[in-house]
Design an enzyme around this catalytic site. Structure first.
Site, PDB file in Angstrom:
ATOM      1  N   TYR A  99     -12.085 -13.118 -23.224  1.00  0.00           N
ATOM      2  CA  TYR A  99     -12.007 -13.357 -24.671  1.00  0.00           C
ATOM      3  C   TYR A  99     -13.415 -13.731 -25.129  1.00  0.00           C
ATOM      4  O   TYR A  99     -13.670 -14.830 -25.630  1.00  0.00           O
ATOM      5  CB  TYR A  99     -11.001 -14.476 -24.986  1.00  0.00           C
ATOM      6  CG  TYR A  99      -9.562 -14.177 -24.587  1.00  0.00           C
ATOM      7  CD1 TYR A  99      -9.100 -12.877 -24.435  1.00  0.00           C
ATOM      8  CD2 TYR A  99      -8.647 -15.209 -24.388  1.00  0.00           C
ATOM      9  CE1 TYR A  99      -7.785 -12.608 -24.079  1.00  0.00           C
ATOM     10  CE2 TYR A  99      -7.322 -14.950 -24.036  1.00  0.00           C
ATOM     11  CZ  TYR A  99      -6.907 -13.648 -23.875  1.00  0.00           C
ATOM     12  OH  TYR A  99      -5.592 -13.389 -23.530  1.00  0.00           O
ATOM     13  N   TYR A 105     -14.536  -7.854 -26.601  1.00  0.00           N
ATOM     14  CA  TYR A 105     -14.453  -8.443 -27.941  1.00  0.00           C
ATOM     15  C   TYR A 105     -15.809  -8.455 -28.649  1.00  0.00           C
ATOM     16  O   TYR A 105     -15.876  -8.637 -29.858  1.00  0.00           O
ATOM     17  CB  TYR A 105     -13.948  -9.885 -27.833  1.00  0.00           C
ATOM     18  CG  TYR A 105     -12.465 -10.049 -27.620  1.00  0.00           C
ATOM     19  CD1 TYR A 105     -11.604  -8.974 -27.453  1.00  0.00           C
ATOM     20  CD2 TYR A 105     -11.905 -11.338 -27.599  1.00  0.00           C
ATOM     21  CE1 TYR A 105     -10.246  -9.153 -27.268  1.00  0.00           C
ATOM     22  CE2 TYR A 105     -10.542 -11.532 -27.412  1.00  0.00           C
ATOM     23  CZ  TYR A 105      -9.719 -10.435 -27.243  1.00  0.00           C
ATOM     24  OH  TYR A 105      -8.367 -10.630 -27.066  1.00  0.00           O
ATOM     25  N   GLN A 152      -2.774 -17.956 -29.556  1.00  0.00           N
ATOM     26  CA  GLN A 152      -1.851 -17.821 -28.425  1.00  0.00           C
ATOM     27  C   GLN A 152      -2.132 -18.932 -27.422  1.00  0.00           C
ATOM     28  O   GLN A 152      -3.287 -19.129 -27.033  1.00  0.00           O
ATOM     29  CB  GLN A 152      -2.046 -16.473 -27.722  1.00  0.00           C
ATOM     30  CG  GLN A 152      -1.531 -15.293 -28.524  1.00  0.00           C
ATOM     31  CD  GLN A 152      -1.946 -13.954 -27.926  1.00  0.00           C
ATOM     32  OE1 GLN A 152      -2.990 -13.845 -27.305  1.00  0.00           O
ATOM     33  NE2 GLN A 152      -1.136 -12.934 -28.129  1.00  0.00           N
ATOM     34  N   GLN A 173      -6.057 -18.756 -26.929  1.00  0.00           N
ATOM     35  CA  GLN A 173      -6.855 -17.738 -27.607  1.00  0.00           C
ATOM     36  C   GLN A 173      -6.729 -17.947 -29.107  1.00  0.00           C
ATOM     37  O   GLN A 173      -5.623 -17.964 -29.660  1.00  0.00           O
ATOM     38  CB  GLN A 173      -6.383 -16.331 -27.238  1.00  0.00           C
ATOM     39  CG  GLN A 173      -6.991 -15.265 -28.159  1.00  0.00           C
ATOM     40  CD  GLN A 173      -6.908 -13.834 -27.677  1.00  0.00           C
ATOM     41  OE1 GLN A 173      -7.904 -13.126 -27.670  1.00  0.00           O
ATOM     42  NE2 GLN A 173      -5.739 -13.395 -27.268  1.00  0.00           N
ATOM     43  N   THR A 212      -1.389  -7.070 -21.594  1.00  0.00           N
ATOM     44  CA  THR A 212      -0.351  -6.310 -22.265  1.00  0.00           C
ATOM     45  C   THR A 212      -0.830  -5.027 -22.948  1.00  0.00           C
ATOM     46  O   THR A 212      -0.048  -4.090 -23.065  1.00  0.00           O
ATOM     47  CB  THR A 212       0.341  -7.185 -23.329  1.00  0.00           C
ATOM     48  OG1 THR A 212      -0.666  -7.773 -24.147  1.00  0.00           O
ATOM     49  CG2 THR A 212       1.169  -8.270 -22.684  1.00  0.00           C
TER      50      THR A 212
HETATM   51  C1  LIG Z   1      -6.015  -5.435 -27.901  1.00  0.00           C
HETATM   52  C2  LIG Z   1      -6.473  -6.267 -26.740  1.00  0.00           C
HETATM   53  C3  LIG Z   1      -5.533  -6.904 -25.934  1.00  0.00           C
HETATM   54  C4  LIG Z   1      -5.924  -7.676 -24.845  1.00  0.00           C
HETATM   55  N1  LIG Z   1      -4.971  -8.292 -24.074  1.00  0.00           N
HETATM   56  C5  LIG Z   1      -5.367  -9.017 -22.985  1.00  0.00           C
HETATM   57  C6  LIG Z   1      -4.399  -9.631 -22.149  1.00  0.00           C
HETATM   58  O1  LIG Z   1      -3.189  -9.525 -22.370  1.00  0.00           O
HETATM   59  N2  LIG Z   1      -4.844 -10.332 -21.069  1.00  0.00           N
HETATM   60  C7  LIG Z   1      -6.173 -10.462 -20.783  1.00  0.00           C
HETATM   61  O2  LIG Z   1      -6.502 -11.096 -19.774  1.00  0.00           O
HETATM   62  N3  LIG Z   1      -7.111  -9.901 -21.583  1.00  0.00           N
HETATM   63  C8  LIG Z   1      -6.739  -9.183 -22.661  1.00  0.00           C
HETATM   64  N4  LIG Z   1      -7.687  -8.613 -23.472  1.00  0.00           N
HETATM   65  C9  LIG Z   1      -9.113  -8.812 -23.166  1.00  0.00           C
HETATM   66  C10 LIG Z   1      -9.609  -7.765 -22.193  1.00  0.00           C
HETATM   67  O3  LIG Z   1      -9.181  -8.114 -20.890  1.00  0.00           O
HETATM   68  C11 LIG Z   1     -11.149  -7.704 -22.214  1.00  0.00           C
HETATM   69  O4  LIG Z   1     -11.593  -7.361 -23.494  1.00  0.00           O
HETATM   70  C12 LIG Z   1     -11.687  -6.732 -21.169  1.00  0.00           C
HETATM   71  O5  LIG Z   1     -12.966  -7.152 -20.737  1.00  0.00           O
HETATM   72  C13 LIG Z   1     -11.775  -5.317 -21.689  1.00  0.00           C
HETATM   73  O6  LIG Z   1     -12.101  -4.444 -20.660  1.00  0.00           O
HETATM   74  P1  LIG Z   1     -12.572  -2.956 -21.032  1.00  0.00           P
HETATM   75  O7  LIG Z   1     -12.927  -2.300 -19.752  1.00  0.00           O
HETATM   76  O8  LIG Z   1     -11.574  -2.330 -21.928  1.00  0.00           O
HETATM   77  O9  LIG Z   1     -13.843  -3.255 -21.936  1.00  0.00           O
HETATM   78  P2  LIG Z   1     -15.366  -2.752 -21.886  1.00  0.00           P
HETATM   79  O10 LIG Z   1     -15.887  -3.074 -23.240  1.00  0.00           O
HETATM   80  O11 LIG Z   1     -15.474  -1.369 -21.399  1.00  0.00           O
HETATM   81  O12 LIG Z   1     -16.001  -3.726 -20.812  1.00  0.00           O
HETATM   82  C14 LIG Z   1     -16.000  -5.132 -20.947  1.00  0.00           C
HETATM   83  C15 LIG Z   1     -17.156  -5.703 -20.119  1.00  0.00           C
HETATM   84  O13 LIG Z   1     -16.996  -5.328 -18.753  1.00  0.00           O
HETATM   85  C16 LIG Z   1     -18.073  -4.505 -18.326  1.00  0.00           C
HETATM   86  N5  LIG Z   1     -17.507  -3.451 -17.498  1.00  0.00           N
HETATM   87  C17 LIG Z   1     -16.611  -2.503 -17.857  1.00  0.00           C
HETATM   88  N6  LIG Z   1     -16.324  -1.721 -16.819  1.00  0.00           N
HETATM   89  C18 LIG Z   1     -17.036  -2.180 -15.776  1.00  0.00           C
HETATM   90  C19 LIG Z   1     -17.174  -1.775 -14.426  1.00  0.00           C
HETATM   91  N7  LIG Z   1     -16.485  -0.735 -13.975  1.00  0.00           N
HETATM   92  N8  LIG Z   1     -18.017  -2.455 -13.615  1.00  0.00           N
HETATM   93  C20 LIG Z   1     -18.715  -3.508 -14.096  1.00  0.00           C
HETATM   94  N9  LIG Z   1     -18.626  -3.938 -15.367  1.00  0.00           N
HETATM   95  C21 LIG Z   1     -17.795  -3.280 -16.193  1.00  0.00           C
HETATM   96  C22 LIG Z   1     -18.717  -3.992 -19.593  1.00  0.00           C
HETATM   97  O14 LIG Z   1     -20.089  -3.664 -19.389  1.00  0.00           O
HETATM   98  C23 LIG Z   1     -18.520  -5.163 -20.519  1.00  0.00           C
HETATM   99  O15 LIG Z   1     -19.479  -6.171 -20.264  1.00  0.00           O
HETATM  100  C24 LIG Z   1      -7.304  -7.831 -24.564  1.00  0.00           C
HETATM  101  C25 LIG Z   1      -8.251  -7.200 -25.372  1.00  0.00           C
HETATM  102  C26 LIG Z   1      -7.848  -6.422 -26.446  1.00  0.00           C
HETATM  103  C27 LIG Z   1      -8.897  -5.775 -27.302  1.00  0.00           C
END
Ligand SMILES: Cc1cc2nc3c(=O)[nH]c(=O)nc-3n(C[C@H](O)[C@H](O)[C@H](O)COP(=O)(O)OP(=O)(O)OC[C@H]3O[C@@H](n4cnc5c(N)ncnc54)[C@H](O)[C@@H]3O)c2cc1C
Ligand SMILES: *[C@@H]1O[C@H](CO)[C@@H](O)[C@H](O)[C@H]1NC(C)=O
Ligand SMILES: *[C@@H]1O[C@H](CO)[C@@H](O)[C@H](O)[C@H]1NC(C)=O
Ligand SMILES: *[C@@H]1O[C@H](CO)[C@@H](O)[C@H](O)[C@H]1NC(C)=O
Ligand SMILES: *[C@@H]1O[C@H](CO)[C@@H](O)[C@H](O)[C@H]1NC(C)=O
Ligand SMILES: *[C@@H]1O[C@H](CO)[C@@H](O)[C@H](O)[C@H]1NC(C)=O
Ligand SMILES: *[C@@H]1O[C@H](CO)[C@@H](O)[C@H](O)[C@H]1NC(C)=O
Ligand SMILES: *[C@@H]1O[C@H](CO)[C@@H](O)[C@H](O)[C@H]1NC(C)=O
Length: 512
Positions: free
Chosen positions: A456, A93, A382, A413, A150
């Protein structure tokens, strides 16, 4: 004038060692690691944040294909005195997958998408370049499933590092609760395994705070049999007055304490109503138990509310429920998604001390009055059911993982986009959500042990009045961000961090 402390820090960080992108480039190419640099024409595209509130310029975005290449890339970044961050699905986020602020070396994992399913012990080894929709499809093809959120496009790296909640979580736990072992690249570039038998401190830390501790290149997870059937339900009330909507939250708390089955997952969703002092409510969730028990499970709650305005009940297979809840293709290569421009806050309510009637009324009044007139944003709230009877999330002992809250009833949230979902983000959007959290907290006990959810991520949570900074470790005070995010685990996390990442290489806003 800058405060002295800022100048000192700036000198210490920027003055200590020169940062050369040229040397970085030489080092990455010597190790066969592809990368995109600021001078490349695709740099703008590959550095776009999901949340367009952020425009971030990293030093480079590297695309390793193996854990060894990740290690080489981390070393190359450290040699240039750069902070290093992983990017999995890029859905942070606050754009932490790009470093959260300018100047990081981004290790993009999208070239690491293997998924290996082992029938022998029902585990799966998932490389962290994978996204949730693709994982659900691959596991389902083998009759298996995992608890997770989701949205198809969310990456497993961030999601499993900080939590991972979906409507199967009351039955199966958070995504991180399924992790049995992981391959982790440390700040010195070493590739290690972490599990309950090796590197146990690291294994503890990566299940709740992984981004601060290493780059997890794959996780071994325990899978579950895909349920034989599923029912996705959505009920809507177009306009509720404050008293009725307050009752909907209070009775959700009461309902959660009755003997609801673990196969039941749900959330209340509020949004701006059609007139002031009124609010729109949705009740969405899924049922993974025997279809014949669905009505008996939900009816006690529905009976506490007036007749709904509309409903959609979708029975089908397990994977159909994942697809319906996503509302977008599960195969993430088949389409692209829309970005957003938003700010989010979260509040995890303690099950042992649920929201009082006064707190609920103040919260609903705020959503129905200020929420009706908040024309510069498009918002929703939510109220996700983490706890209640038979919740697998809360059955996990607090100290067995770094995830800080095992006594949560609701994770709330609060999400406000700019009115047209595009930049710029209005300043009023921040104060609107600050006031929403205050409406609850100001009517709750001074020692109320609420928390905030790292997935979040909120870049404006303050630390004793000071904002988080990437150059600052934070102190533990009752309402500081360190307490809300990391709870009683913060000091143990700090000592593990000092051991495995002494230079604070994995550094970004709200990190340990
Ligand atoms: C549209 C949307 C829907 C969502 N729905 C939900 C939901 O239903 N339930 C829920 O719990 N959350 C939900 N989220 C939140 C989501 O879980 C977090 O935003 C999550 O951290 C995203 O992970 P990412 O790998 O896509 O993000 P990134 O931006 O790639 O990573 C997020 C963080 O984790 C770190 N990171 C990524 N990969 C690794 C790795 N392999 N090792 C160590 N660190 C790493 C990154 O450096 C960064 O600090 C939602 C978010 C969005 C945008
Ligand atoms: C970026 O552009 C370069 C040069 O055209 C290309 O070789 C590379 O594959 C592109 N990388 C990505 C991730 O788009
Ligand atoms: C599952 O089995 C594989 C071998 O097939 C083994 O390597 C792995 O350690 C096992 N995992 C667990 C959690 O027992
Ligand atoms: C579902 O419940 C019904 C009624 O109790 C029962 O007859 C049926 O066998 C159950 N189905 C499954 C798959 O357990
Ligand atoms: C279950 O409840 C829904 C909504 O209240 C209703 O439409 C449906 O007919 C009920 N089904 C059964 C089998 O009772
Ligand atoms: C968790 O560990 C801390 C020490 O780090 C200890 O004080 C606390 O009692 C433990 N809590 C539980 C529930 O085991
Ligand atoms: C909070 O304070 C109240 C008294 O004001 C006390 O009864 C309660 O035990 C305290 N709770 C915690 C978690 O310390
Ligand atoms: C890398 O760091 C780990 C954790 O601190 C340490 O155990 C290991 O010896 C280090 N490896 C090298 C090559 O320095």
């Amino acid at each position: 004038m800058f405060p002295v402390s800022f100048l000192t820090l700036a000198f210490a960080v920027l003055g200590a060692t020169a940062q050369s992108v040229t040397v970085l480039k030489t080092s990455l190419s010597a190790n066969g690691v592809a990368a995109v640099y600021p001078t490349d024409s695709n740099f703008t595209t590959v550095t776009q944040a999901f949340n367009q509130r952020f425009t971030i310029s990293p030093m480079a975005v590297a695309y390793p294909t193996t854990a060894q290449q990740v290690g080489a890339a981390v070393k190359a970044g450290v040699a240039q005195n750069m902070e290093v961050v992983a990017r999995s699905g890029g859905h942070s986020y606050i754009a932490n997958g790009l470093g959260g602020t300018n100047g990081a070396l981004v290790i993009d994992l999208s070239k690491m998408k293997a998924i290996t399913i082992r029938a022998s012990n029902n585990t799966a080894v998932i490389q962290t370049g994978n996204r949730l929709g693709d994982i659900a499809l691959a596991l389902n093809a083998a009759g298996r499933a995992l608890p997770h959120g989701t949205c198809s496009y969310v990456g497993i790296g961030g999601h499993s590092g900080y939590g991972g909640f979906g409507f199967t979580s009351r039955a199966w736990g958070l995504t991180l609760d399924t992790v049995k072992s992981a391959t982790v690249v440390l700040a010195n570039g070493t590739v290690v395994t972490a599990s309950s038998t090796v590197n146990t401190d690291l294994f503890w830390a990566i299940r709740g705070a992984s981004p601060s501790f290493g780059i997890v290149t794959s996780i071994e997870v325990q899978t579950f049999p895909a349920p034989a059937s599923a029912i996705v339900f959505q009920y809507g009330w177009n306009s509720l007055d404050i008293t009725t909507a307050s009752n909907a939250i209070a009775s959700f708390q009461t309902f959660a304490a009755t003997n609801i089955p673990k196969e039941f997952g749900a959330e209340l969703v509020f949004s701006a109503g059609p007139s002031t002092s009124h609010i729109t409510l949705g009740w969405t969730g899924a049922w993974y138990g025997n279809a014949s028990a669905f009505n008996a499970t939900i009816t006690p709650y529905l009976k506490t509310l007036p007749a709904f305005s509309w409903s959609t009940i979708t029975p089908g297979s397990y994977i159909n429920s994942v697809s319906v809840l996503a509302g977008q293709p599960l195969n993430t290569a088949s389409a692209s998604e829309d970005r957003d421009t938003f700010y989010t806050k979260s509040l995890m309510t303690p099950q042992g001390s649920p929201m009082s009637a006064a707190a609920i009324k103040a919260f609903v009044t705020y959503m129905a009055v200020q929420g009706f007139s908040a024309s510069s944003v498009s918002w929703f709230v939510q109220i996700e059911l983490y706890g209640g009877s038979n919740s697998a999330i809360n059955a996990v002992p607090l100290n067995s993982t770094a995830f800080a809250k095992r006594d949560t009833l609701f994770t709330i949230q609060m999400y406000a986009s700019s009115a047209n979902f595009a930049p710029p983000y209005p300043a009023a959007g921040f104060t609107f959500l600050d006031g929403m959290v205050s409406s609850i907290v100001s009517k709750s006990p001074a020692n109320w042990s609420y928390g905030a959810y790292l997935n979040y991520a909120d870049d404006r949570l303050t630390n004793g009045g000071q904002s988080f900074s990437k150059f600052q470790l934070v102190a533990l005070t009752p309402r500081s961000a360190s307490t809300l995010y990391y709870g009683s685990h913060f000091s143990r996390l700090q000592s593990i961090k000092a051991a495995v990442d002494p230079l604070d290489t994995f550094r970004f806003p709200i990190g340990v």
